[in-house]
Structures are given as structure tokens and as C-alpha cells.
Enzyme design. Sequence first.
Site, PDB file in Angstrom:
ATOM      1  N   HIS A 214       8.100  22.628  83.010  1.00 51.58           N
ATOM      2  CA  HIS A 214       8.419  21.464  83.837  1.00 51.58           C
ATOM      3  C   HIS A 214       7.822  20.235  83.179  1.00 51.58           C
ATOM      4  CE1 HIS A 214       8.676  18.826  87.369  1.00 51.58           C
ATOM      5  NE2 HIS A 214       9.519  19.706  87.874  1.00 51.58           N
TER       6      HIS A 214
ATOM      7  N   ASP B  41      13.197  25.354  90.020  1.00 54.09           N
ATOM      8  CA  ASP B  41      14.646  25.273  89.819  1.00 54.09           C
ATOM      9  C   ASP B  41      15.233  26.622  89.435  1.00 54.09           C
ATOM     10  OD1 ASP B  41      14.858  22.418  90.240  1.00 54.09           O
ATOM     11  OD2 ASP B  41      13.848  22.176  88.321  1.00 54.09           O
TER      12      ASP B  41
END
Length: 432
Positions: A308, A366
Site C-alpha cells: 500500500h 483492496d
Amino acid sequence: MADTQKTATLTLDGQSYDLPVYSPTAGPDVVDIRKLYAQAGVFTYDPGFTSTASCESAITFIDGGEGVLLHRGYTIGDLAEKSHFLEVCYLLLYGELPTAAEMEKFENTVTHHTMVHEQMLKFFSGFRRDAHPMAIMVGVVGAMSAFYHDSIDIADPHQREVATIRLIAKMPTIAAMAYKYTIGQPFVYPRNDLDYASNFLNMCFSVPAQTYEVNPILSRAMDRIFTLHADHEQNASTSTVRLASSSGANPFACIAAGIACLWGPAHGGANQACLEMLREIGTVDRIPEFIARAKDKNDPFRLMGFGHRVYKNFDPRATVMKQSADEVLELLGVEDNPTLQVAKELEKAALADPYFAEKKLFPNVDFYSGIILEAMGFPTEMFTPIFALSRTVGWISQWKEQIEDPAMKIGRPRQLYTGATQRPYVNVEDRD
């Protein structure tokens, strides 16, 4: 404004300037450069504003290096495990967890504002059936200001409150309608007897021909997706909402601007990109090939859903989302879905590979949210609208905080101009 006990000194062309330094309750100190141009005649240069604090906020704090995400001081793990989405909404909006009486009143208020103006249904028929649901949401949410005139005066605290409730309550209805429209099914009206997440699932998947019962495991997973995406500090879409609101724009226009920004693949489209990657891999036997490609610096392929840009260690939301993903996949099974089979095996392969552990490329929120939504039956085009639905409360909380901040000013970023200096105008007949 936070107290300042320190100063920083900038020396430019032999002249020194003292700048106040503010210490936050958490995070790095902040140098106040608001008077720098007036004093020294220079701007700062910070593309992407990655080193610039554009506002003072008490809502969300992120420490990417330590994998920390706090909402009003509460960890995202505690909130996702012990709370539910509307309770988190209340926390973000009002700063404290509600009492039982406050929660009941808030839930009742939101539940009874979920219907949209009947004339708004005509908006949908103006779109092509193959329109992206995000395109529909940008248009319909922006058009809410044409129907709810009694909640667009941002100077009126009561109207701000009404607009807040309307947006949180009606966004699931609008998102579900966008979905139903693109698949050619009739709209399903909201039901007051269902909780927030169950109501959304019912509006998406029920049809007039038969009864639809919302599975509590799916409802809980949906609620966690909403919770884990509720707010994420000063990201691109939140900053867009704040920038739009700084001009005095009405709240519906500001949220529509946030939706438009979220639509970008570098922001809200990450879980969709993750599912598209899983489909590119195709079958479990091809996973080693793509793992090898991900390690190859000369290969443009990257494992989407791993690592991330904010969290340099692990994504604190991913732990809870993984639990939900395991529950949903156990309930629905993955045997007949090659994409979900690939997802499960890719997760195992990456977590067992020292390369990804060393680089801290762990599965993020995600990756798991995409798996859950795919298993539930949502097409990838609906992933970002669901993200927008979830993030609406964060946008509105940030919007309210900014509107109520006496230090608010219209956003006006500066630039490092590199174009031509003033030139004489040449008539067209004299140009070579």
C-alpha cells in the site's frame, strides 16, 4: 489551532525568517508557512502535496510506517470487530461513540431518509444501459441539489445536518439503483425493517419474482466493507471534497466531486484492478509464473492488492477483511469460481515467499474486499460505487469540520511557472 512552542528558521539570500512550528497530538510537527510569501516573497514547491498539511483535522489519523489507522482515537480493528457502520458514522460525524439512546435515534433517522425523490428515478433513464455506475452516481448525486433545496445553505447548521443525513441515507439507494439500471432490472425500494448493509444487499439482489433473504454473514461482511472504507484522512477524494467546499459549493456538489475523484484507477479502482489481475492469471497453475514476473524488475507486471502506498508495514484494515473473506468464501464456496480459487492460492503463495515478506508486500484491504464482492456476485464495475457509498460519511465529516472551522479559506494552490515570459504579439500575416 494546536499550540506552538517551537520555531523553524528559513535563511534566504542572507535574510532569516522565523516560522511557527505546531506539534499535533500524533504525527510529525508542522511548519506554518502561511506568512512566508508575505515575508520572504517565495512559495514552497510540493507536487502532490505529500509534505503539506492543508488543514487541521481531529477525525482520522494514519501512521503508515506502523500500520495504524485511528478514527477519533479508536483503532480501525476495534471498530470493525466490535462496532458496526452506522455507529462508526456517528463517531466520525460527532466525535464520540453514541449512547444506546443516541444510536437508536441516529439509526432511525437514517433509516427513514433512505428513499429518494420519485422524480429522480427519471434521471436514470437518460443514461445508456452500458454506462459505468460511477458515471451515473456522479450525475445523480450532483443533481440532488436540484431536489433538496432545504439543505444547501451551508451557513445554516440545521441544513448542514439535514444534508448529512440525506447523503448517508440515500447513497446506498442511489448506488443500488445505478446497479439495477445497468443490468436491466427494476429498481427495488429501501425497506425500513432492514439494517443499513442488509438493505443495500436487498436493493441490489432482490427481484419482484421471488423473495430474497439476506444472509447475515454476507450482511456482516458488507457492513465491514463499509466500515473499513469510511474515512482515510486527507487522500485525493477527501481533499477534492474539501477544496470544492472551500468555494462555498453545496454539499451535494462537493460529494459528487469526491465521487468523480474516487473514480480514478489510482484511487478507488484498486480492488477492481486486483480482480482484473486475478482474471489475467486465470488458473492456479499459472501463479508461479506471475509470482516470478512480480519479482522481475524489468517486467511491468505488478501484483495488485499487495502492499500500500500509505502503509509501509501492513494495512491494519486487511486483517479484519481477511476474516470476512474467509467467512464469505466458506459460505459461498470457491470450487466453481476460478477467480476466487486463484485469489486464495495467490494469497498463500505470496505470504509464504520471503521476497514479499522482506518488502512488506502483504495483501491489503483492496485484495480482500475485491474477493468478497466478487463472491457476493457484484460485477467489478460496482466495486468503486460501493467504495463511494462507504466513503460518503468520511467526506461529509471532513466537509462539516471544514465548514465549521473559522480558519477556513478558499483553496488556492500556487505554482512553479515554467512557461514563456511576456512576449510581443505578432499579427497573423507576419508570422513565419
